[in-house]
Design an enzyme around this catalytic site. Structure first.
Site, mmCIF file in Angstrom:
data_model
loop_
_atom_site.group_PDB
_atom_site.id
_atom_site.type_symbol
_atom_site.label_atom_id
_atom_site.label_comp_id
_atom_site.label_asym_id
_atom_site.label_seq_id
_atom_site.Cartn_x
_atom_site.Cartn_y
_atom_site.Cartn_z
ATOM 1 N N ASP A 223 10.129 -8.223 -10.944
ATOM 2 C CA ASP A 223 9.046 -7.114 -10.509
ATOM 3 C C ASP A 223 7.904 -7.634 -10.180
ATOM 4 O O ASP A 223 7.072 -7.889 -11.434
ATOM 5 C CB ASP A 223 9.191 -6.133 -11.776
ATOM 6 C CG ASP A 223 8.706 -4.919 -11.554
ATOM 7 O OD1 ASP A 223 7.924 -4.894 -10.558
ATOM 8 O OD2 ASP A 223 8.534 -4.020 -12.030
ATOM 9 N N TYR B 99 -1.458 0.755 1.993
ATOM 10 C CA TYR B 99 -0.609 -0.282 2.691
ATOM 11 C C TYR B 99 -1.519 -1.114 3.807
ATOM 12 O O TYR B 99 -1.551 -2.246 3.649
ATOM 13 C CB TYR B 99 0.478 0.413 3.370
ATOM 14 C CG TYR B 99 1.467 -0.555 3.890
ATOM 15 C CD1 TYR B 99 2.231 -1.568 3.496
ATOM 16 C CD2 TYR B 99 1.611 -0.617 5.490
ATOM 17 C CE1 TYR B 99 3.062 -2.473 4.169
ATOM 18 C CE2 TYR B 99 2.329 -1.488 6.083
ATOM 19 C CZ TYR B 99 3.185 -2.464 5.579
ATOM 20 O OH TYR B 99 3.961 -3.223 5.983
ATOM 21 N N LYS C 80 -2.542 -5.113 3.354
ATOM 22 C CA LYS C 80 -2.012 -6.116 4.397
ATOM 23 C C LYS C 80 -3.264 -6.905 4.876
ATOM 24 O O LYS C 80 -3.375 -7.893 5.415
ATOM 25 C CB LYS C 80 -1.266 -5.592 5.880
ATOM 26 C CG LYS C 80 0.249 -4.968 4.896
ATOM 27 C CD LYS C 80 0.909 -6.465 4.459
ATOM 28 C CE LYS C 80 2.390 -6.129 3.984
ATOM 29 N NZ LYS C 80 3.166 -7.236 3.378
#
Length: 261
Positions: free
Chosen positions: A59, A151, A155
């Site tokens: 995890d 997100y 990135k």
């Protein structure tokens, strides 16, 4: 024969990357959150030609997980190639964001690849060995999308970290690069997308959506000897979708005679 560690290898792009290395006869350690699909990847990798394929469930939201994963992989054999493919991209409207959602995405998509690179570099430098790292980025690093604020941020940060780590690790013989996929059709239970979303983002100048194999070929090349003088780069494998707003209509008359001032 090299030893390749691939995270997010239970399905999709990560699985195809692992299989691409397997077909080249590389030894593998594959990691994922879920044990069952990871075991499937390992079986496929052995059938494809990998001399060995160890599996580790992990995890990557846990702060110590990257160091623990590298320790486990290295105990099998020194790691020559690290591919950080694990990632999450929940759709969360900006006004619904909270600390938990934000941290989960950044922890998996940015912190984990960075700390995996740190863990690999420490061991490789101590052993006097070269190494190659390939991070999996996204076109979202350049273009924000509704519901993807964490997100896109994760990135973009990963690409910056790729350059920063390449700068500091290059003198030690460790290359760090990234591959940025365009929209790739995958069957993911962790990161499902709707048909409507896929249709909206899957159109490219080359006329088709990407496949996991498109991305895997780029990763294998970038991690290999043919790219030995490349570091700190982001290779965009997206069918041309990052070249610009190619699908917009022309803004001048059909005759092509635009007006100039």
């Amino acid at each position: 024969m090299r030893h390749v560690l691939v995270t997010g290898a239970g399905s999709g792009i990560g699985r195809e990357i692992a299989l691409a290395f397997a077909r080249r006869g590389e030894a593998l350690t594959v990691a994922d959150l879920h044990a069952e699909p990871l075991a499937e990847t390992a079986a496929l990798a052995l059938d494809a030609g990998a001399p060995s394929c160890a599996t580790t469930t992990v995890d990557l939201r846990e702060a110590d997980a990257p160091a623990d994963l590298m320790r486990t992989a290295w105990s099998t054999a020194p790691v020559d190639v690290l591919v950080s493919s694990a990632g999450v991209y929940p759709a969360t409207p900006f006004l619904d964001l909270d600390a938990h959602t934000w941290d989960r995405v950044l922890d998996v998509n940015t912190r984990a690849p960075v700390l995996l690179t740190v863990a690999l570099a420490r061991r490789a430098i101590e052993a006097g060995r070269p190494a190659s790292v390939v991070n999996i980025s996204s076109g979202a690093a350049l273009r924000a999308r509704p519901g993807a604020a964490p997100y896109s941020t994760s990135k973009a940060a990963l690409e910056a970290a790729t350059r920063a780590s390449a700068l500091e690790l290059g003198p030690h013989g460790i290359r760090v690069n990234a591959v940025s996929p365009g929209f790739v059709t995958v069957d993911s239970r962790v990161n499902p997308v709707t048909d409507e979303y896929a249709a909206a983002v899957g159109d490219t100048p080359l006329g088709r959506r990407g496949t996991p194999a498109d991305i895997a070929r780029a990763v294998v090349w970038l991690a290999g000897g043919e790219a030995e003088w490349i570091t700190g780069e982001v290779l965009r494998v997206d069918g041309g979708s990052s070249t610009g707003a190619w699908h917009l209509p022309q803004h001048w008359a059909a005759t092509g005679q635009g007006e100039h001032e």
